[in-house]
Scaffold this active site. Structure first.
Site, mmCIF file in Angstrom:
data_model
loop_
_atom_site.group_PDB
_atom_site.id
_atom_site.type_symbol
_atom_site.label_atom_id
_atom_site.label_comp_id
_atom_site.label_asym_id
_atom_site.label_seq_id
_atom_site.Cartn_x
_atom_site.Cartn_y
_atom_site.Cartn_z
ATOM 1 N N GLY A 45 -19.537 -8.116 -20.105
ATOM 2 C CA GLY A 45 -20.196 -6.863 -20.510
ATOM 3 C C GLY A 45 -19.896 -6.396 -21.921
ATOM 4 O O GLY A 45 -20.701 -5.672 -22.518
ATOM 5 N N ASP A 105 -14.589 2.724 -15.328
ATOM 6 C CA ASP A 105 -15.087 3.371 -14.129
ATOM 7 C C ASP A 105 -13.853 3.874 -13.357
ATOM 8 O O ASP A 105 -13.322 4.948 -13.643
ATOM 9 C CB ASP A 105 -15.897 2.306 -13.366
ATOM 10 N N VAL A 155 -25.388 2.499 -15.305
ATOM 11 C CA VAL A 155 -26.102 2.204 -16.551
ATOM 12 C C VAL A 155 -26.117 0.705 -16.840
ATOM 13 O O VAL A 155 -25.227 -0.032 -16.417
ATOM 14 C CB VAL A 155 -25.489 2.968 -17.744
ATOM 15 N N ASP A 161 -24.736 -5.053 -17.195
ATOM 16 C CA ASP A 161 -25.725 -5.671 -16.321
ATOM 17 C C ASP A 161 -25.804 -5.005 -14.963
ATOM 18 O O ASP A 161 -24.930 -4.241 -14.559
ATOM 19 C CB ASP A 161 -25.353 -7.141 -16.075
ATOM 20 N N ARG A 167 -28.781 -7.209 -19.701
ATOM 21 C CA ARG A 167 -27.730 -7.192 -20.727
ATOM 22 C C ARG A 167 -28.283 -7.124 -22.145
ATOM 23 O O ARG A 167 -27.629 -6.617 -23.049
ATOM 24 C CB ARG A 167 -26.858 -8.451 -20.627
HETATM 25 P P1 IMP Z 1 -13.125 -0.345 -13.344
HETATM 26 O O1 IMP Z 1 -12.006 -1.311 -13.098
HETATM 27 O O2 IMP Z 1 -13.551 0.333 -12.081
HETATM 28 O O3 IMP Z 1 -12.838 0.633 -14.451
HETATM 29 O O4 IMP Z 1 -14.368 -1.248 -13.680
HETATM 30 C C1 IMP Z 1 -14.967 -1.363 -14.887
HETATM 31 C C2 IMP Z 1 -16.020 -2.427 -14.757
HETATM 32 O O5 IMP Z 1 -16.981 -2.057 -13.767
HETATM 33 C C3 IMP Z 1 -16.809 -2.590 -16.031
HETATM 34 O O6 IMP Z 1 -16.262 -3.544 -16.890
HETATM 35 C C4 IMP Z 1 -18.172 -3.025 -15.522
HETATM 36 O O7 IMP Z 1 -18.203 -4.426 -15.368
HETATM 37 C C5 IMP Z 1 -18.293 -2.388 -14.173
HETATM 38 N N1 IMP Z 1 -19.111 -1.153 -14.211
HETATM 39 C C6 IMP Z 1 -18.700 0.099 -13.928
HETATM 40 N N2 IMP Z 1 -19.692 0.990 -14.058
HETATM 41 C C7 IMP Z 1 -20.780 0.273 -14.449
HETATM 42 C C8 IMP Z 1 -22.134 0.653 -14.779
HETATM 43 O O8 IMP Z 1 -22.549 1.820 -14.749
HETATM 44 N N3 IMP Z 1 -22.958 -0.371 -15.149
HETATM 45 C C9 IMP Z 1 -22.550 -1.669 -15.218
HETATM 46 N N4 IMP Z 1 -21.292 -2.057 -14.935
HETATM 47 C C10 IMP Z 1 -20.406 -1.092 -14.548
HETATM 48 MG MG MG Z 2 -16.975 -5.472 -17.271
#
Ligand code: IMP
Ligand code: MG
Length: 182
Positions: A45, A105, A155, A161, A167
């Protein structure tokens, strides 16, 4: 606009302003003697953000990549972090690592990676994210460099993606919910 996008959240001009600002902040931190900046992009990403960012940086730098997942298929975070590809550089003792992410996230991926890279012996580890969804946090985590905070919407675009699609869109847009609920 792509037919699956409900609304553009961050357009191309705004993305360019954000990347310019973040690059200047990173230069202020790293562009000095004694620093050895290693930009570590988290695949897949962050590649578009990283590509634009590195062109604007004045700091001498090297790049590397890791592929991890905290995600099952679709739009829900699993909480488990798997390393699918480790960084190529073996000895990182004299490296100042800046992890480059597309979006935070739950915060689990980056908190895990900071511990992982610190244990591997990196001299310093900081984090940079294009997008941040603070309302989704499950662990206490703040990025050192942040493009912009966004609301709790799924998003895509500018590297992000949904099931490997969207992407290449040049903007960050909110995906129509019917695309992932059908
Ligand atoms: P975390 O470990 O929950 O912070 O995950 C982050 C990862 O979740 C990012 O690198 C993305 O790959 C994925 N992600 C979280 N929210 C989104 C979104 O809204 N769109 C696309 N990918 C997301
Ligand atoms: Mg990611």
């Amino acid at each position: 606009m792509n037919k699956d996008i409900a609304r553009i959240l961050v357009d191309e001009a705004e993305l360019d302003r954000i990347v310019t600002r973040v690059a200047a902040e990173i230069d202020r931190e790293y562009n000095r003697p004694g620093k050895r900046l290693l930009l570590l992009a988290i695949l897949k990403g962050s590649v578009v953000f990283m590509g634009d960012l590195m062109k604007k940086l004045k700091t001498p730098l090297e790049i590397d990549f890791m592929k991890v997942s905290s995600y099952g298929a679709g739009t829900h975070t699993s909480g488990n972090i798997n390393i699918h590809l480790d960084l190529q550089k073996k000895d990182i003792h004299d490296c100042d690592i800046l992890v480059v992410e597309d979006i935070i996230d739950s915060g689990r991926t980056l908190s895990y990676l900071i511990d992982y890279l610190t244990l591997k012996g990196a001299r310093s580890v900081k984090t940079c994210t294009l997008l941040d969804k603070p309302s989704r946090r499950e662990v206490d985590f703040h990025a050192d460099f942040c493009g912009t905070e966004i609301p709790d919407e799924f998003v895509v675009g500018y590297g992000l993606d949904y099931n490997e699609k969207y992407r290449a869109l040049p903007y960050v847009g909110i995906l129509k919910p019917e695309v992932y609920s059908k």
